[in-house]
Design a protein around this motif. Structure first.
Motif, PDB file in Angstrom:
ATOM      1  N   VAL A   1       0.833  -1.210   0.000  1.00  0.00           N
ATOM      2  CA  VAL A   1       0.000   0.000   0.000  1.00  0.00           C
ATOM      3  C   VAL A   1       0.869   1.262   0.000  1.00  0.00           C
ATOM      4  O   VAL A   1       0.606   2.217  -0.742  1.00  0.00           O
ATOM      5  CB  VAL A   1      -0.956  -0.017   1.217  1.00  0.00           C
ATOM      6  CG1 VAL A   1      -1.548   1.360   1.456  1.00  0.00           C
ATOM      7  CG2 VAL A   1      -2.066  -1.041   0.996  1.00  0.00           C
ATOM      8  N   ILE A   2       1.911   1.269   0.834  1.00  0.00           N
ATOM      9  CA  ILE A   2       2.796   2.447   0.885  1.00  0.00           C
ATOM     10  C   ILE A   2       3.519   2.634  -0.449  1.00  0.00           C
ATOM     11  O   ILE A   2       3.608   3.747  -0.976  1.00  0.00           O
ATOM     12  CB  ILE A   2       3.817   2.304   2.033  1.00  0.00           C
ATOM     13  CG1 ILE A   2       3.109   2.423   3.386  1.00  0.00           C
ATOM     14  CG2 ILE A   2       4.911   3.366   1.916  1.00  0.00           C
ATOM     15  CD1 ILE A   2       4.009   2.206   4.578  1.00  0.00           C
TER      16      ILE A   2
ATOM     17  N   THR B   1       1.065   3.883  -3.104  1.00  0.00           N
ATOM     18  CA  THR B   1       0.668   5.271  -2.834  1.00  0.00           C
ATOM     19  C   THR B   1       1.789   6.242  -3.184  1.00  0.00           C
ATOM     20  O   THR B   1       1.543   7.326  -3.726  1.00  0.00           O
ATOM     21  CB  THR B   1       0.269   5.438  -1.360  1.00  0.00           C
ATOM     22  OG1 THR B   1      -0.766   4.500  -1.036  1.00  0.00           O
ATOM     23  CG2 THR B   1      -0.237   6.844  -1.093  1.00  0.00           C
TER      24      THR B   1
ATOM     25  N   ALA C   1      -2.812   9.850  -5.564  1.00  0.00           N
ATOM     26  CA  ALA C   1      -2.393   9.012  -4.440  1.00  0.00           C
ATOM     27  C   ALA C   1      -3.418   7.899  -4.219  1.00  0.00           C
ATOM     28  O   ALA C   1      -3.046   6.743  -3.941  1.00  0.00           O
ATOM     29  CB  ALA C   1      -2.246   9.854  -3.180  1.00  0.00           C
ATOM     30  N   VAL C   2      -4.699   8.220  -4.369  1.00  0.00           N
ATOM     31  CA  VAL C   2      -5.753   7.199  -4.247  1.00  0.00           C
ATOM     32  C   VAL C   2      -5.626   6.166  -5.360  1.00  0.00           C
ATOM     33  O   VAL C   2      -5.776   4.959  -5.142  1.00  0.00           O
ATOM     34  CB  VAL C   2      -7.153   7.857  -4.272  1.00  0.00           C
ATOM     35  CG1 VAL C   2      -8.254   6.794  -4.339  1.00  0.00           C
ATOM     36  CG2 VAL C   2      -7.345   8.726  -3.038  1.00  0.00           C
TER      37      VAL C   2
ATOM     38  N   LEU D   1      -2.910   3.987  -4.390  1.00  0.00           N
ATOM     39  CA  LEU D   1      -3.370   3.108  -3.310  1.00  0.00           C
ATOM     40  C   LEU D   1      -4.109   1.898  -3.865  1.00  0.00           C
ATOM     41  O   LEU D   1      -3.910   0.762  -3.414  1.00  0.00           O
ATOM     42  CB  LEU D   1      -4.283   3.892  -2.364  1.00  0.00           C
ATOM     43  CG  LEU D   1      -4.988   3.111  -1.255  1.00  0.00           C
ATOM     44  CD1 LEU D   1      -3.982   2.502  -0.296  1.00  0.00           C
ATOM     45  CD2 LEU D   1      -5.966   4.014  -0.510  1.00  0.00           C
TER      46      LEU D   1
ATOM     47  N   GLY E   1      -1.692  -0.529  -5.178  1.00  0.00           N
ATOM     48  CA  GLY E   1      -1.068  -1.289  -4.101  1.00  0.00           C
ATOM     49  C   GLY E   1      -1.948  -2.417  -3.602  1.00  0.00           C
ATOM     50  O   GLY E   1      -1.474  -3.539  -3.365  1.00  0.00           O
ATOM     51  N   ILE E   2      -3.245  -2.155  -3.452  1.00  0.00           N
ATOM     52  CA  ILE E   2      -4.174  -3.195  -2.998  1.00  0.00           C
ATOM     53  C   ILE E   2      -4.282  -4.301  -4.039  1.00  0.00           C
ATOM     54  O   ILE E   2      -4.281  -5.495  -3.709  1.00  0.00           O
ATOM     55  CB  ILE E   2      -5.559  -2.581  -2.702  1.00  0.00           C
ATOM     56  CG1 ILE E   2      -5.459  -1.586  -1.537  1.00  0.00           C
ATOM     57  CG2 ILE E   2      -6.580  -3.673  -2.377  1.00  0.00           C
ATOM     58  CD1 ILE E   2      -6.731  -0.790  -1.296  1.00  0.00           C
TER      59      ILE E   2
END
Length: 336
Positions: A108-109, A112, A224-225, A228, A231-232
């Motif tokens: 996730v980091i 993002t 950024a979303v 994210l 990342g998921i």
């Protein structure tokens, strides 16, 4: 009231679109398409590109696009895998919770940060989204290749494999995760100030600026979303394949763009609904499953998906123009 009625009619339209496609394949190949194995297989396949499509949708709501989302997901998965294997090497008795926590947090980091970098290029440096994310796509791919030397990273603990390969009853765990993420994104876009600002920025950038909104900050957070979501999605991808590698999921880019446009998100920004996107995702998955049963090659699927995207974009552009022409003609007639 008109806006509400229009939103309801669109939801009904996309539900009908999904029902028609589902019924078509059900009647054409009923024994295979409606089998429990095929329906469960579709549920297993939806989460990756579905979550990526949600990230793409957030970017498009700002009148942008995120071409780097797949490369970002791959890089996030690789960084997560490296950290995970290092932790299991140093702490062989690490518990299941710790293993899952490390995987999720790092992915996730990393995703993002990739999204924030896109947002920086677009909002601060003023680079066009399509050019900025095309550049970062190649950058992320290059970084991933350097880190892995082009080789896959494999051998994850069973706790990670569970995420995308096990079920709760008959429902895949990954599909449940997808529905949770979908609900959170829907609430984020419709019920939070940032979600409202994203729609406003996409609808009219100048109006947003005159309303004293910080357009740069909104763009930065929107991308950024999107990162994210990458990342998921990377967590589910690494769990499904039990490996990570540069180039995984490249076909998802076209599918993500297609379902977002097919779901009614305006490429010019400011218009789109998560639940319409959901039915577009399910519709495309039905089409993909039907193509698979009928033995279509990947090349043929790409031809069809590309054609669908062009046709939908043509209608998206032409229909408003036709409406405007009709409106002007009516005004001219009424004046005369």
């Amino acid at each position: 009231m008109k806006q509400h009625n229009r939103s309801v009619s669109r939801v009904v339209y996309y539900i009908l679109m999904f029902v028609i496609v589902f019924a078509l394949f059900s009647l054409t190949i009923p024994g295979q398409f409606l089998s429990r194995f095929n329906l469960q297989s579709m549920a297993f396949q939806v989460p990756e590109f579905g979550i990526l499509a949600l990230g793409m949708m957030v970017a498009m709501l700002t009148a942008g696009i995120d071409l780097s989302i797949i490369a970002n997901a791959n890089l996030a998965g690789i960084m997560s895998a490296i950290c995970l294997l290092k932790v299991t090497e140093l702490y062989p008795n690490a518990g299941s919770l710790a293993i899952i926590l490390v995987t999720v947090v790092v992915a996730v980091i990393s995703g993002t940060i990739g999204g924030l970098f896109n947002g920086f290029l677009i909002s601060v440096l003023g680079i066009l989204p399509i050019l900025a994310t095309l550049g970062t796509m190649k950058l992320f791919e290059g970084l991933a290749t350097v880190v892995t030397r082009g080789r896959p990273i494999t051998g994850f603990p069973v706790e990670i494999q569970y995420i995308a390969n096990e079920t709760i009853g008959v429902v895949p765990v990954s599909f449940v995760i997808f529905l949770i993420v979908l609900a959170i994104v829907a609430l984020f876009l419709k019920k939070t100030p940032l979600g409202f600002k994203i729609y406003m920025l996409g609808s009219n950038e100048e109006a947003a600026r005159y309303s004293r909104l910080n357009n740069r900050a909104i763009l930065l957070r929107a991308y950024a979303v999107s990162g994210l979501m990458a990342g998921i999605a990377s967590i589910i991808m690494m769990s499904r394949f039990n490996s990570v590698k540069v180039g995984y999921g490249n076909s998802y880019l076209l599918q993500a763009v297609l379902v977002v446009i097919l779901g009614g998100t305006n490429p010019d920004g400011g218009e789109g609904d998560v639940f319409n996107a959901l039915f577009a995702i399910l519709t495309l998955q039905c089409i993909a499953s039907g193509f698979n049963i009928l033995g279509f090659t990947d090349y043929m699927r790409n031809v069809i998906y590309g054609s669908m995207l062009i046709i939908v974009l043509m209608f998206t552009i032409m229909v408003p123009r036709i409406r405007e022409m009709v409106k002007r003609k009516k005004e001219t007639v009424s004046i005369s």
